[in-house]
Design a protein around this motif. Structure first.
Motif, PDB file in Angstrom:
ATOM      1  N   VAL A   1       0.856  -1.196   0.000  1.00 27.57           N
ATOM      2  CA  VAL A   1       0.000   0.000   0.000  1.00 27.57           C
ATOM      3  C   VAL A   1       0.883   1.234   0.000  1.00 27.57           C
ATOM      4  O   VAL A   1       1.711   1.417   0.903  1.00 27.57           O
ATOM      5  CB  VAL A   1      -0.922   0.022   1.240  1.00 27.57           C
ATOM      6  CG1 VAL A   1      -1.791   1.267   1.231  1.00 27.57           C
ATOM      7  CG2 VAL A   1      -1.776  -1.234   1.306  1.00 27.57           C
ATOM      8  N   LEU A   2       0.706   2.079  -1.022  1.00 26.06           N
ATOM      9  CA  LEU A   2       1.412   3.353  -1.084  1.00 26.06           C
ATOM     10  C   LEU A   2       0.387   4.478  -0.966  1.00 26.06           C
ATOM     11  O   LEU A   2      -0.416   4.690  -1.875  1.00 26.06           O
ATOM     12  CB  LEU A   2       2.176   3.489  -2.399  1.00 26.06           C
ATOM     13  CG  LEU A   2       3.405   2.599  -2.581  1.00 26.06           C
ATOM     14  CD1 LEU A   2       3.980   2.796  -3.984  1.00 26.06           C
ATOM     15  CD2 LEU A   2       4.473   2.919  -1.522  1.00 26.06           C
ATOM     16  N   PRO A   3       0.343   5.208   0.157  1.00 29.56           N
ATOM     17  CA  PRO A   3      -0.593   6.325   0.309  1.00 29.56           C
ATOM     18  C   PRO A   3       0.014   7.618  -0.245  1.00 29.56           C
ATOM     19  O   PRO A   3       1.160   7.953   0.082  1.00 29.56           O
ATOM     20  CB  PRO A   3      -0.793   6.424   1.821  1.00 29.56           C
ATOM     21  CG  PRO A   3       0.017   5.295   2.427  1.00 29.56           C
ATOM     22  CD  PRO A   3       1.039   4.923   1.420  1.00 29.56           C
ATOM     23  N   ILE A   4      -0.764   8.345  -1.064  1.00 27.25           N
ATOM     24  CA  ILE A   4      -0.301   9.616  -1.632  1.00 27.25           C
ATOM     25  C   ILE A   4      -1.451  10.618  -1.581  1.00 27.25           C
ATOM     26  O   ILE A   4      -2.555  10.335  -2.047  1.00 27.25           O
ATOM     27  CB  ILE A   4       0.183   9.449  -3.087  1.00 27.25           C
ATOM     28  CG1 ILE A   4       1.384   8.488  -3.164  1.00 27.25           C
ATOM     29  CG2 ILE A   4       0.555  10.808  -3.690  1.00 27.25           C
ATOM     30  CD1 ILE A   4       1.872   8.219  -4.582  1.00 27.25           C
ATOM     31  N   GLY A   5      -1.181  11.804  -1.032  1.00 29.15           N
ATOM     32  CA  GLY A   5      -2.150  12.888  -1.034  1.00 29.15           C
ATOM     33  C   GLY A   5      -1.764  13.918  -2.085  1.00 29.15           C
ATOM     34  O   GLY A   5      -0.591  14.269  -2.220  1.00 29.15           O
TER      35      GLY A   5
ATOM     36  N   ALA B   1      -2.327   8.054   6.930  1.00 25.76           N
ATOM     37  CA  ALA B   1      -1.456   7.297   6.023  1.00 25.76           C
ATOM     38  C   ALA B   1      -0.706   8.188   5.045  1.00 25.76           C
ATOM     39  O   ALA B   1       0.445   7.884   4.684  1.00 25.76           O
ATOM     40  CB  ALA B   1      -2.282   6.255   5.268  1.00 25.76           C
ATOM     41  N   VAL B   2      -1.316   9.283   4.597  1.00 19.86           N
ATOM     42  CA  VAL B   2      -0.613  10.120   3.615  1.00 19.86           C
ATOM     43  C   VAL B   2       0.552  10.890   4.240  1.00 19.86           C
ATOM     44  O   VAL B   2       1.302  11.555   3.528  1.00 19.86           O
ATOM     45  CB  VAL B   2      -1.575  11.095   2.900  1.00 19.86           C
ATOM     46  CG1 VAL B   2      -2.591  10.327   2.077  1.00 19.86           C
ATOM     47  CG2 VAL B   2      -2.252  12.046   3.874  1.00 19.86           C
ATOM     48  N   GLU B   3       0.733  10.775   5.552  1.00 17.93           N
ATOM     49  CA  GLU B   3       1.904  11.360   6.197  1.00 17.93           C
ATOM     50  C   GLU B   3       3.093  10.388   6.214  1.00 17.93           C
ATOM     51  O   GLU B   3       4.195  10.760   6.612  1.00 17.93           O
ATOM     52  CB  GLU B   3       1.558  11.773   7.635  1.00 17.93           C
ATOM     53  CG  GLU B   3       0.416  12.779   7.748  1.00 17.93           C
ATOM     54  CD  GLU B   3       0.722  14.108   7.095  1.00 17.93           C
ATOM     55  OE1 GLU B   3       1.921  14.469   7.004  1.00 17.93           O
ATOM     56  OE2 GLU B   3      -0.238  14.784   6.661  1.00 17.93           O
ATOM     57  N   PHE B   4       2.867   9.131   5.780  1.00 17.05           N
ATOM     58  CA  PHE B   4       3.946   8.143   5.786  1.00 17.05           C
ATOM     59  C   PHE B   4       5.006   8.489   4.739  1.00 17.05           C
ATOM     60  O   PHE B   4       4.711   9.076   3.700  1.00 17.05           O
ATOM     61  CB  PHE B   4       3.418   6.738   5.447  1.00 17.05           C
ATOM     62  CG  PHE B   4       2.436   6.161   6.413  1.00 17.05           C
ATOM     63  CD1 PHE B   4       2.093   6.804   7.597  1.00 17.05           C
ATOM     64  CD2 PHE B   4       1.817   4.942   6.127  1.00 17.05           C
ATOM     65  CE1 PHE B   4       1.172   6.244   8.476  1.00 17.05           C
ATOM     66  CE2 PHE B   4       0.900   4.381   6.995  1.00 17.05           C
ATOM     67  CZ  PHE B   4       0.581   5.034   8.163  1.00 17.05           C
ATOM     68  N   GLU B   5       6.230   8.036   4.980  1.00 12.82           N
ATOM     69  CA  GLU B   5       7.245   8.001   3.935  1.00 12.82           C
ATOM     70  C   GLU B   5       7.009   6.764   3.067  1.00 12.82           C
ATOM     71  O   GLU B   5       6.320   5.826   3.488  1.00 12.82           O
ATOM     72  CB  GLU B   5       8.651   7.949   4.561  1.00 12.82           C
ATOM     73  CG  GLU B   5       8.999   9.177   5.379  1.00 12.82           C
ATOM     74  CD  GLU B   5       9.051  10.440   4.540  1.00 12.82           C
ATOM     75  OE1 GLU B   5       9.431  10.343   3.351  1.00 12.82           O
ATOM     76  OE2 GLU B   5       8.698  11.509   5.060  1.00 12.82           O
ATOM     77  N   ALA B   6       7.592   6.753   1.878  1.00 11.55           N
ATOM     78  CA  ALA B   6       7.362   5.631   0.955  1.00 11.55           C
ATOM     79  C   ALA B   6       7.774   4.295   1.572  1.00 11.55           C
ATOM     80  O   ALA B   6       7.069   3.291   1.450  1.00 11.55           O
ATOM     81  CB  ALA B   6       8.115   5.873  -0.345  1.00 11.55           C
ATOM     82  N   GLY B   7       8.910   4.270   2.244  1.00 14.55           N
ATOM     83  CA  GLY B   7       9.396   3.028   2.835  1.00 14.55           C
ATOM     84  C   GLY B   7       9.029   2.904   4.298  1.00 14.55           C
ATOM     85  O   GLY B   7       9.880   2.559   5.128  1.00 14.55           O
ATOM     86  N   TYR B   8       7.787   3.127   4.647  1.00 17.80           N
ATOM     87  CA  TYR B   8       7.359   3.117   6.043  1.00 17.80           C
ATOM     88  C   TYR B   8       7.596   1.751   6.696  1.00 17.80           C
ATOM     89  O   TYR B   8       7.696   0.721   6.017  1.00 17.80           O
ATOM     90  CB  TYR B   8       5.898   3.534   6.159  1.00 17.80           C
ATOM     91  CG  TYR B   8       4.914   2.675   5.383  1.00 17.80           C
ATOM     92  CD1 TYR B   8       4.398   1.506   5.921  1.00 17.80           C
ATOM     93  CD2 TYR B   8       4.492   3.053   4.114  1.00 17.80           C
ATOM     94  CE1 TYR B   8       3.495   0.718   5.222  1.00 17.80           C
ATOM     95  CE2 TYR B   8       3.585   2.275   3.401  1.00 17.80           C
ATOM     96  CZ  TYR B   8       3.098   1.114   3.950  1.00 17.80           C
ATOM     97  OH  TYR B   8       2.213   0.334   3.242  1.00 17.80           O
ATOM     98  N   ASP B   9       7.648   1.770   8.011  1.00 16.12           N
ATOM     99  CA  ASP B   9       7.949   0.577   8.807  1.00 16.12           C
ATOM    100  C   ASP B   9       6.762  -0.384   8.792  1.00 16.12           C
ATOM    101  O   ASP B   9       5.686  -0.065   9.305  1.00 16.12           O
ATOM    102  CB  ASP B   9       8.274   1.006  10.239  1.00 16.12           C
ATOM    103  CG  ASP B   9       8.607  -0.172  11.137  1.00 16.12           C
ATOM    104  OD1 ASP B   9       8.753  -1.305  10.619  1.00 16.12           O
ATOM    105  OD2 ASP B   9       8.712   0.036  12.359  1.00 16.12           O
ATOM    106  N   LEU B  10       6.950  -1.551   8.215  1.00 18.68           N
ATOM    107  CA  LEU B  10       5.872  -2.537   8.122  1.00 18.68           C
ATOM    108  C   LEU B  10       5.531  -3.155   9.462  1.00 18.68           C
ATOM    109  O   LEU B  10       4.393  -3.604   9.682  1.00 18.68           O
ATOM    110  CB  LEU B  10       6.254  -3.637   7.132  1.00 18.68           C
ATOM    111  CG  LEU B  10       6.320  -3.230   5.658  1.00 18.68           C
ATOM    112  CD1 LEU B  10       6.812  -4.393   4.814  1.00 18.68           C
ATOM    113  CD2 LEU B  10       4.954  -2.766   5.167  1.00 18.68           C
ATOM    114  N   SER B  11       6.476  -3.198  10.379  1.00 17.27           N
ATOM    115  CA  SER B  11       6.242  -3.897  11.646  1.00 17.27           C
ATOM    116  C   SER B  11       5.702  -2.985  12.742  1.00 17.27           C
ATOM    117  O   SER B  11       5.300  -3.465  13.802  1.00 17.27           O
ATOM    118  CB  SER B  11       7.547  -4.548  12.137  1.00 17.27           C
ATOM    119  OG  SER B  11       8.535  -3.564  12.359  1.00 17.27           O
TER     120      SER B  11
END
Length: 255
Positions: free
Chosen positions: A16-20, A114-124
């Motif tokens: 999942v890649l969130p983008i605003g 979610a749109v505040e995440f970086e592309a490589g967000y922490d999955l765990s």
């Protein structure tokens, strides 16, 4: 991530890649497609999404589920989007055609986070759990009826897309039949075969979908007049039958 191109992050190994993204009023995203499935949420404004076989009008605080590799275009009317681009293998239950859905408060808050995440967000960690919860929430959503089919044949498609762009209550079956060099009876039979409904019924639904963008800035009475309904009550009754809620629900000043 905000206001970044999917192409710049599509390679990142996240389901999942969130983008605003914020768009200028009236912006048109011309025909394109994504490798990933897309959950296209309009945090503000109205979106009109076209594919080869239909048109979807997405009111504020609703979203459109777009299957992977579906060619589409989007007209943005005062829109800021919060999208999820999703690996198809992560959502085998995703609908095979575009589908408008409501966005309940929990899902809306998850999208905004979610749109505040970086592309490589922490999955765990927290971010990975939010991404997983987003998919669970989307899977539970029911479709909404803000869609109209468009015939596949080029001549009928041109008639319908022209009408969607500028609904004209004075158009008749005879006028459309003449433009396709057919008798009215033969035209009506062919139109019903390709769309599953009569030309008059199709035009009536198209006029109601055209009301959704208008309701952002005009009253129910004004929209009824623009679309040439006999009265605001007649417009309200037809709208409610088609969409399950009165037009006042979609007026900009409504809660």
């Amino acid at each position: 991530m905000k206001n970044v191109s999917l192409a710049d992050v599509d390679h990142v190994e996240r389901a999942v890649l969130p983008i605003g993204t914020d768009y200028a009023p009236g912006h048109l995203l011309d025909w394109h497609e994504h490798r990933r499935a897309q959950f296209l949420y309009g945090a503000t404004g109205v979106m009109v999404v076209d594919t080869a076989d239909g048109s979807w009008t997405v009111p504020p605080e609703r979203a459109l589920l777009i299957p992977a590799a579906t060619r589409h275009r989007v007209r943005m009317l005062q829109v800021s989007t919060r999208s999820l681009y999703i690996e198809p293998t992560a959502v085998p239950w995703w609908p095979a055609t575009c589908t408008v859905v409501d966005v309940p408060p929990l899902l809306r808050e998850l999208l905004l986070a979610a749109v505040e995440f970086e592309a490589g967000y922490d999955l765990s960690g927290r971010e990975g759990h939010i991404a997983a919860l987003l998919l669970h929430e989307i899977a539970a959503l029911a479709p909404l009826p803000f869609h109209i089919g468009v015939p596949a044949s080029p001549d009928l498609s041109a008639l319908c897309r022209g009408y969607l762009a500028d609904p004209d209550v004075t158009v008749t079956n005879a006028a459309w039949a003449a433009r396709t060099a057919m008798s009215e009876r033969a035209f009506t039979r062919r139109f019903r075969r390709e769309t599953g409904e009569s030309p008059a019924g199709w035009r009536a639904r198209a006029r109601l979908l055209a009301a959704l963008p208008l309701l952002r800035s005009a009253s129910v009475t004004e929209v009824a007049g623009r679309l040439r309904y006999a009265s605001p009550a007649a417009f309200t009754a037809a709208f409610t039958r088609a969409f399950g809620a009165p037009p006042s629900r979609f007026h900009r000043s409504s809660p």
